[in-house]
Design a protein around this motif. Structure first.
Motif, PDB file in Angstrom:
ATOM      1  N   GLN A   1      45.850  43.316  31.404  1.00 21.55           N
ATOM      2  CA  GLN A   1      46.139  41.873  31.474  1.00 21.55           C
ATOM      3  C   GLN A   1      47.464  41.510  30.799  1.00 21.55           C
ATOM      4  OE1 GLN A   1      43.665  37.762  30.655  1.00 21.55           O
ATOM      5  NE2 GLN A   1      42.572  39.553  31.241  1.00 21.55           N
TER       6      GLN A   1
ATOM      7  N   ASP B   1      44.930  49.198  26.478  1.00 22.67           N
ATOM      8  CA  ASP B   1      44.628  48.583  27.770  1.00 22.67           C
ATOM      9  C   ASP B   1      45.560  47.377  27.953  1.00 22.67           C
ATOM     10  OD1 ASP B   1      43.633  46.983  29.807  1.00 22.67           O
ATOM     11  OD2 ASP B   1      41.545  47.492  29.399  1.00 22.67           O
TER      12      ASP B   1
ATOM     13  N   PHE C   1      37.374  43.669  26.720  1.00 21.52           N
ATOM     14  CA  PHE C   1      36.973  43.832  28.126  1.00 21.52           C
ATOM     15  C   PHE C   1      37.846  44.916  28.750  1.00 21.52           C
ATOM     16  CE2 PHE C   1      36.955  43.068  32.660  1.00 21.52           C
ATOM     17  CZ  PHE C   1      35.628  42.768  32.922  1.00 21.52           C
ATOM     18  N   HIS C   2      37.178  45.910  29.366  1.00 19.26           N
ATOM     19  CA  HIS C   2      37.938  47.005  29.979  1.00 19.26           C
ATOM     20  C   HIS C   2      37.509  47.290  31.411  1.00 19.26           C
ATOM     21  CE1 HIS C   2      39.807  47.727  26.103  1.00 19.26           C
ATOM     22  NE2 HIS C   2      38.603  47.700  25.549  1.00 19.26           N
TER      23      HIS C   2
ATOM     24  N   GLU D   1      42.784  46.335  23.460  1.00 20.74           N
ATOM     25  CA  GLU D   1      43.706  45.400  24.127  1.00 20.74           C
ATOM     26  C   GLU D   1      44.654  44.873  23.046  1.00 20.74           C
ATOM     27  OE1 GLU D   1      41.512  42.383  26.841  1.00 20.74           O
ATOM     28  OE2 GLU D   1      39.990  43.332  25.601  1.00 20.74           O
TER      29      GLU D   1
ATOM     30  N   GLY E   1      42.071  48.018  37.437  1.00 17.37           N
ATOM     31  CA  GLY E   1      42.123  48.231  35.996  1.00 17.37           C
ATOM     32  C   GLY E   1      40.960  49.073  35.505  1.00 17.37           C
ATOM     33  N   ALA E   2      39.769  48.797  36.022  1.00 18.70           N
ATOM     34  CA  ALA E   2      38.592  49.553  35.593  1.00 18.70           C
ATOM     35  C   ALA E   2      38.771  51.041  35.895  1.00 18.70           C
ATOM     36  CB  ALA E   2      37.352  49.016  36.309  1.00 18.70           C
TER      37      ALA E   2
ATOM     38  N   LYS F   1      46.293  44.536  37.352  1.00 18.08           N
ATOM     39  CA  LYS F   1      46.572  43.105  37.581  1.00 18.08           C
ATOM     40  C   LYS F   1      47.974  42.807  38.095  1.00 18.08           C
ATOM     41  CE  LYS F   1      42.964  41.017  34.733  1.00 18.08           C
ATOM     42  NZ  LYS F   1      42.298  40.203  35.752  1.00 18.08           N
TER      43      LYS F   1
HETATM   44  C1  PLP Z   1      42.108  44.012  29.699  1.00 14.02           C
HETATM   45  C2  PLP Z   1      41.416  44.327  30.992  1.00 14.02           C
HETATM   46  N1  PLP Z   1      41.090  45.583  31.274  1.00 14.02           N
HETATM   47  C3  PLP Z   1      40.483  45.919  32.435  1.00 14.02           C
HETATM   48  C4  PLP Z   1      40.155  44.966  33.361  1.00 14.02           C
HETATM   49  C5  PLP Z   1      39.469  45.355  34.641  1.00 14.02           C
HETATM   50  O1  PLP Z   1      40.376  45.299  35.688  1.00 14.02           O
HETATM   51  P1  PLP Z   1      39.837  45.266  37.213  1.00 14.02           P
HETATM   52  O2  PLP Z   1      39.121  43.987  37.393  1.00 14.02           O
HETATM   53  O3  PLP Z   1      41.089  45.405  38.033  1.00 14.02           O
HETATM   54  O4  PLP Z   1      38.943  46.451  37.376  1.00 14.02           O
HETATM   55  C6  PLP Z   1      40.466  43.628  33.103  1.00 14.02           C
HETATM   56  C7  PLP Z   1      40.093  42.570  34.067  1.00 14.02           C
HETATM   57  O5  PLP Z   1      40.030  41.424  33.758  1.00 14.02           O
HETATM   58  C8  PLP Z   1      41.121  43.297  31.894  1.00 14.02           C
HETATM   59  O6  PLP Z   1      41.440  42.031  31.587  1.00 14.02           O
END
Ligand code: PLP
Length: 379
Positions: A219, A216, A131-132, A183, A104-105, A245
């Motif tokens: 999740q 985003d 959170f991203h 989000e 995700g990041a 995810k």
């Molecule tokens: C909304 C959101 N974006 C990005 C991420 C980051 O994803 P990753 O842990 O696969 O890098 C998360 C992880 O919890 C998330 O909940």
């Protein structure tokens, strides 16, 4: 290696960035078993990752068949299954094209790059408690001070405004802003649902200032809320959507999808592993399973929240959260003792993001354990 030796090795050789207690050894659909053979109903699902549950036979078969044929070939070549998956993701999301990542990041890093390329602007706006991700790019649009501040200064520069506050957003958006990250439901914050009209308001402000709206769905996506994307509940069309995810049932994969006219040109982005044959096989099988269970998600979510109504849950589909307060870790522990895995998100919020294949019986059993744990702790 026995469990004691394993724990000692972990303490000696692995950097202590995580705190953990239970050693999960195997799983099947919504259940997992620990090293002592104890059974749990898994309402964490790798934090909204194991969308089809653990080792769903269709996903396991797709991975094994692909592993016997070709594990990796590089994006220098046409990757088996990649174009089929791209087409399927475009169809179910309503976006125009996709670019794969491994997390995700990384998908959000790609979105930062694409927004900068498309607008020629540098800065971003994101929301409090959002959170991203934890790569340097995605961390710069992540709000939580405890995980962000040790790494300042971060690039790109990001202004944070209160989640839900369109007046504050209006003030923060100017001609230097490339994109707004949001989000549609905040997950790590504890399943926080924004006020009505918030998503539409962001779209309107972005349109007025020539800013890209980046949603985003790492999740919330892939059926978790009862539709393929949480944004589909609003009718709003974003410029960029990011996923990860639940996309491949636990096989590492992420994706960014963009509307028509927004795409990376040759050499503007790349990745060694992203969109590899195994990840694509896992994701295609995952989507096939989710297609079968998607119509049931709203009713399953409702069943769960009705059983938890005493705690005033916030929910959409099988994404459920409610405030427990300082007792949250104790409730989490008690639930695990009684065979249900749950997770404390931020600010004392208990979060439930079970596999989308969870049965009604499992929901009933899990809710009973959670209610008893909260009642027991409160005594
Ligand atoms: C909304 C959101 N974006 C990005 C991420 C980051 O994803 P990753 O842990 O696969 O890098 C998360 C992880 O919890 C998330 O909940």
């Amino acid at each position: 290696m026995n469990e004691m030796d394993y724990r000692a090795s972990e303490a000696r050789y692995y950097m202590p960035a995580f705190s953990r207690e239970i050693m999960i050894e195997r799983g099947h659909l919504s259940k997992v078993w620990d090293a002592d053979g104890k059974e749990y109903i898994d309402c964490v699902a790798g934090i909204a990752v194991c969308s089809t549950g653990h080792c769903h036979p269709e996903v396991t078969r797709a991975i094994c068949e692909q592993a016997a044929r070709l594990i990796h070939c590089s994006n220098l070549y046409y990757v088996p299954g990649q174009a089929e998956l791209a087409r399927k993701l475009v169809e179910i999301t309503g976006m125009h094209k996709v670019f794969f990542s491994n997390s995700g990041a990384e998908a959000n890093d790609g979105a930062i790059k694409l927004a900068r390329l498309a607008t020629g602007r540098k800065n971003f706006v994101a929301f409090t408690h959002g959170f991203h991700g934890r790569t340097l790019g995605s961390l710069s649009v992540t709000h939580k001070p405890a995980i962000r501040e040790p790494f300042l200064p971060l690039e790109p520069s990001c202004t944070f405004v209160d989640y839900g506050d369109l007046h504050a957003l209006e003030k923060a958006v100017d001609g230097s802003v490339a994109g707004v990250f949001v989000e549609p439901i905040q997950g790590e914050a504890g399943v926080i649902i924004p006020p009505d009209g918030f998503i539409a308001g962001i779209r309107e402000i972005c349109d007025r200032h020539g800013v890209l709206m980046i949603v985003d769905e790492v999740q919330t996506g892939m059926g978790r809320t009862g539709k393929w994307l949480a944004i589909h509940h609003t009718g709003i069309e974003p410029d960029i959507v990011t996923l990860a995810k639940g996309i491949a049932s636990g096989f590492p994969m992420g994706a960014l999808l963009a509307r028509e006219g927004l795409e990376f040109k040759r050499s503007e982005h790349g990745s060694t592993f992203a969109g590899g044959p195994l990840a694509c096989a896992a994701a295609r099988a995952t989507i096939g399973v989710i297609e079968q269970v998607l119509p049931d998600i709203p009713a399953k979510g409702k069943r769960f929240t009705n059983l938890l109504s005493a705690h005033k849950p916030r929910s959409r589909g099988l994404m459920i959260g409610f405030h427990v307060g300082n007792d949250c870790p104790a409730v989490q522990k008690k639930c695990a003792e009684n065979g249900v895995l749950v997770n404390c998100a931020a600010d004392g919020n208990l979060r439930l993001v079970p596999p989308l294949v969870i049965t009604n019986d499992e929901i009933d059993q899990a809710a009973a354990v959670i209610n008893a744990a909260i009642a027991g702790i409160g005594e």
